[in-house]
Design a protein around this motif. Structure first.
Motif, PDB file in Angstrom:
ATOM      1  N   UNK A 275     -21.237  10.079  -0.980  1.00  9.85           N
ATOM      2  CA  UNK A 275     -21.101  11.196  -2.082  1.00  9.85           C
ATOM      3  C   UNK A 275     -19.858  11.337  -2.768  1.00  9.85           C
ATOM      4  N   UNK A 276     -18.757  10.939  -1.846  1.00 13.37           N
ATOM      5  CA  UNK A 276     -17.373  11.071  -2.532  1.00 13.37           C
ATOM      6  C   UNK A 276     -17.310   9.995  -3.502  1.00 13.37           C
ATOM      7  N   UNK A 277     -17.954   8.718  -3.424  1.00 16.72           N
ATOM      8  CA  UNK A 277     -17.772   7.962  -4.353  1.00 16.72           C
ATOM      9  C   UNK A 277     -18.469   8.245  -5.900  1.00 16.72           C
ATOM     10  N   UNK A 278     -19.749   8.709  -5.209  1.00 14.49           N
ATOM     11  CA  UNK A 278     -20.807   9.111  -6.353  1.00 14.49           C
ATOM     12  C   UNK A 278     -20.134  10.206  -7.130  1.00 14.49           C
ATOM     13  N   UNK A 279     -19.200  10.854  -6.678  1.00 14.83           N
ATOM     14  CA  UNK A 279     -18.537  12.067  -7.619  1.00 14.83           C
ATOM     15  C   UNK A 279     -17.280  11.574  -8.335  1.00 14.83           C
ATOM     16  N   UNK A 280     -17.243  10.405  -8.275  1.00 15.34           N
ATOM     17  CA  UNK A 280     -16.012   9.667  -9.075  1.00 15.34           C
ATOM     18  C   UNK A 280     -14.635   9.582  -8.260  1.00 15.34           C
ATOM     19  N   UNK A 281     -14.630   9.992  -6.928  1.00 15.88           N
ATOM     20  CA  UNK A 281     -13.626   9.958  -6.041  1.00 15.88           C
ATOM     21  C   UNK A 281     -13.636   8.798  -5.192  1.00 15.88           C
ATOM     22  N   UNK A 282     -12.284   8.205  -5.030  1.00 21.17           N
ATOM     23  CA  UNK A 282     -12.335   7.076  -4.040  1.00 21.17           C
ATOM     24  C   UNK A 282     -11.902   7.739  -2.546  1.00 21.17           C
ATOM     25  N   UNK A 283     -12.168   6.969  -1.755  1.00 18.79           N
ATOM     26  CA  UNK A 283     -12.157   7.343  -0.132  1.00 18.79           C
ATOM     27  C   UNK A 283     -10.531   7.208   0.142  1.00 18.79           C
ATOM     28  N   UNK A 284     -10.263   8.181   1.023  1.00 23.00           N
ATOM     29  CA  UNK A 284      -8.834   8.410   1.206  1.00 23.00           C
ATOM     30  C   UNK A 284      -8.217   7.062   1.453  1.00 23.00           C
ATOM     31  N   UNK A 285      -8.582   6.345   2.421  1.00 19.56           N
ATOM     32  CA  UNK A 285      -7.873   4.725   2.749  1.00 19.56           C
ATOM     33  C   UNK A 285      -7.885   4.057   1.509  1.00 19.56           C
ATOM     34  N   UNK A 286      -8.959   4.069   0.685  1.00 12.97           N
ATOM     35  CA  UNK A 286      -8.768   3.253  -0.588  1.00 12.97           C
ATOM     36  C   UNK A 286      -7.866   3.584  -1.638  1.00 12.97           C
ATOM     37  N   UNK A 287      -7.594   5.059  -1.530  1.00 11.01           N
ATOM     38  CA  UNK A 287      -6.713   5.543  -2.523  1.00 11.01           C
ATOM     39  C   UNK A 287      -5.209   5.142  -2.145  1.00 11.01           C
ATOM     40  N   UNK A 288      -4.937   5.187  -0.854  1.00  7.61           N
ATOM     41  CA  UNK A 288      -3.591   4.727  -0.108  1.00  7.61           C
ATOM     42  C   UNK A 288      -3.446   3.047  -0.630  1.00  7.61           C
ATOM     43  N   UNK A 289      -4.544   2.384  -0.331  1.00  7.22           N
ATOM     44  CA  UNK A 289      -4.166   1.080  -0.976  1.00  7.22           C
ATOM     45  C   UNK A 289      -3.973   0.932  -2.229  1.00  7.22           C
ATOM     46  N   UNK A 290      -4.670   1.802  -3.157  1.00  8.63           N
ATOM     47  CA  UNK A 290      -4.645   1.529  -4.627  1.00  8.63           C
ATOM     48  C   UNK A 290      -3.152   2.141  -5.199  1.00  8.63           C
ATOM     49  N   UNK A 291      -2.575   2.951  -4.333  1.00 11.16           N
ATOM     50  CA  UNK A 291      -1.296   3.367  -4.713  1.00 11.16           C
ATOM     51  C   UNK A 291      -0.054   2.724  -4.201  1.00 11.16           C
ATOM     52  N   UNK A 292       0.034   2.077  -2.932  1.00  6.05           N
ATOM     53  CA  UNK A 292       0.961   1.454  -2.601  1.00  6.05           C
ATOM     54  C   UNK A 292       1.083  -0.205  -2.717  1.00  6.05           C
TER      55      UNK A 292
END
Ligand code: HXC
Length: 486
Positions: A28-45
């Protein structure tokens, strides 16, 4: 519980961590255009630079991590601390343990002089936890104010941020938002409709555009998360804090560490074997090797950096601490603190040695020196619990409560107020099953956040090298001169 089971439990829990609030909510999170918390960290750092802290902490919701991931990483080679709320766990809401974790990472950021980034995606205070949730927010606010102007604090809004919770980003230096996906408001549309009868949509009430153009609450917006993270990284490049540290984690394993402890947990071993395996080859130099042999002190090199080691040695007096071991330990800890030598404690201790002779020689006063020396030392301080940590010795030997930067435990280790036999003599055994005498394992301690992490023995050397590299940034003020019990 046998050791094989405990080792398997670690693997199981490592997998469970990735599940968050379960597959359906993750989808549901992905479907709403939002990444998962761990994937966000990976994308940022920077790639592979993130180390999670307090990962096994569990609150009332009984989900590992309690809906927030905390830790440190590098961005363009420079150290940052961060937290990321996991919307799939109770809507990323803040409960007691969730709040404690955020406070912990704020404190770590200040200690390491690193910027603190909050990745926010949350329904605010967790309704089920009532005033404890509100109290948790209060504690976060207090730390944010205390550290304002000390380290840059960034709030990256990646979903809802609703209710009084909005005062958390409002207290930070800079706010980032994703267009159409992030929303901040004190009162949401549903409540507004119920209370005032007004019909207003999320975007006009608290969308990124409104905040960028009208309220002035937000500083940077972007079309999606990836573009926003680019802005966050750019912003950080202008900040003075966040020392450069090695980006890539050490992965090498020391296989023999997995078998260094005897299978029978009552058997003795020589802790110097563990020290040798952890240290750079032939770098261990022992001091006072013939005095108080139940406690080993000396220096090693770890990735070429000097570290002072204090280790219980089960080969003598079962590693228990007596008057002489207390003196030896306290004096060595203070030596290291004087010359900024980081400390490592290898713990396998049944407690302070009982008996008339020790009491008459002043074990109370001498044991107090150990507590004093560890609590006072400001150098990087790490403990690894190898097998057991009982009683006052658990606290005295560089526990988190005394200010250890990290306490790691091997999966098979036990922590308790006292050994099972002693416990049975004190607790009313008729009303309690003696077999169930509360001997919390490493996992229970990790759930409560009393230790930082459970690590596999063979990864210990790599983990220590990384932790000391980060702690090289540690800077805290020394206490004023005190009155040590001598
Ligand atoms: C407990 C909550 C929650 C909350 C959401 N959830 N908010 N659980 N406490 N405050 C849970 C939901 O039950 C749901 O659980 C999951 O999170 C996802 O929520 P949904 O509503 O399904 O998602 P969505 O449609 O995307 O809507 C998200 C939302 C909405 C906009 C955040 O849930 C909402 O309006 N929540 C209430 C927000 C609010 O008013 N907060 C203020 C609290 S007071 P399941 O199990 O179904 O996945 C506050 C004061 C702080 O924060 C004061 C500090 C001083």
């Amino acid at each position: 519980m046998d050791n094989h089971f405990k080792n398997k439990l670690l693997h199981k829990k490592n997998e469970e961590l990735l599940q968050g609030g379960g597959q359906a909510r993750q989808q549901k999170q992905r479907a709403s255009g939002k990444a998962l918390a761990r994937a966000r960290i990976d994308a940022l750092v920077d790639k592979d630079s993130f180390t999670e802290c307090l990962r096994f902490v569990t609150g009332e919701a009984a989900i590992l991590g309690d809906g927030v991931i905390i830790g440190y990483a590098t961005i363009m080679g420079r150290l940052v601390c961060l937290y990321a709320q996991d919307f799939t766990v109770c809507g990323g809401t803040v409960g007691k343990k969730h709040a404690e974790k955020i406070v912990t990472i704020l404190e770590m950021a200040v200690k390491l002089k690193a910027p603190l980034i909050g990745l926010i995606d949350s329904g605010g205070a967790r309704i089920q936890e009532g005033v404890e949730a509100l109290h948790g927010y209060g504690q976060i606010f207090r730390k944010q104010v205390q550290y304002s102007g000390v380290i840059p604090q960034l709030s990256v809004i990646l979903g809802p941020c609703a209710g009084g919770a909005v005062y958390s980003p409002a207290l930070t230096d800079v706010i980032f938002m994703v267009e159409k996906i992030s929303h901040m408001f004190v009162t949401g549309p549903k409540v507004l409709a119920a209370v005032t009868g007004s019909d207003v949509d999320m975007e006009s009430l608290g969308g990124a555009r409104m905040h960028a153009t009208q309220s002035g609450n937000v500083h940077v917006t972007a079309k999606n998360e990836a573009a926003l993270f680019k802005e966050v990284r750019a912003f950080l490049s202008y900040m003075p804090t966040g020392k450069e540290i090695p980006c890539h984690k050490h992965m090498d394993k020391v296989a023999s560490l997995a078998h260094v402890l005897p299978i029978n947990e009552m058997s003795v071993y020589d802790v110097r074997e563990v020290i040798q395996l952890l240290a750079d080859r032939q770098s261990f130099m022992e001091l006072s090797s013939c005095f108080a042999r139940n406690l080993v002190t000396g220096f090693i090199r770890l990735n070429e950096q000097t570290v002072g080691v204090v280790a219980n040695n089960p080969k003598h007096l079962a590693g228990g601490i007596d008057v002489d071991a207390s003196d030896k330990c306290a004096r060595f800890v203070r030596f290291c603190d004087c010359y900024r030598i980081p400390l490592l404690v290898l713990e396998d201790v049944c407690g302070f040695i009982p008996g008339t002779e020790q009491e008459q020689r002043g074990l109370i006063r001498h044991g107090a020196k150990v507590i004093y020396a560890f609590a006072e030392a400001t150098v990087p301080k790490i403990t690894v619990i190898l097998r057991k940590a009982y009683g006052g010795a658990f606290v005295a030997l560089n526990s988190k409560a005394l200010g250890a930067d990290f306490v790691f435990s091997w999966p098979t280790a036990e922590m308790a107020v006292m050994g099972a036999d002693g416990a049975k003599s004190v607790i009313n055994t008729e009303s309690r099953e003696t077999e169930d005498t509360p001997v919390p394992t490493a996992f229970l301690a990790a759930e409560k956040g009393i230790i930082d992490d459970i690590i596999e023995p063979e990864t210990t050397r790599a983990r220590l090298i990384d932790a000391y590299a980060v702690l090289a940034c540690k800077k805290i003020a020394a206490y004023p001169h005190g009155n040590m019990p001598l």
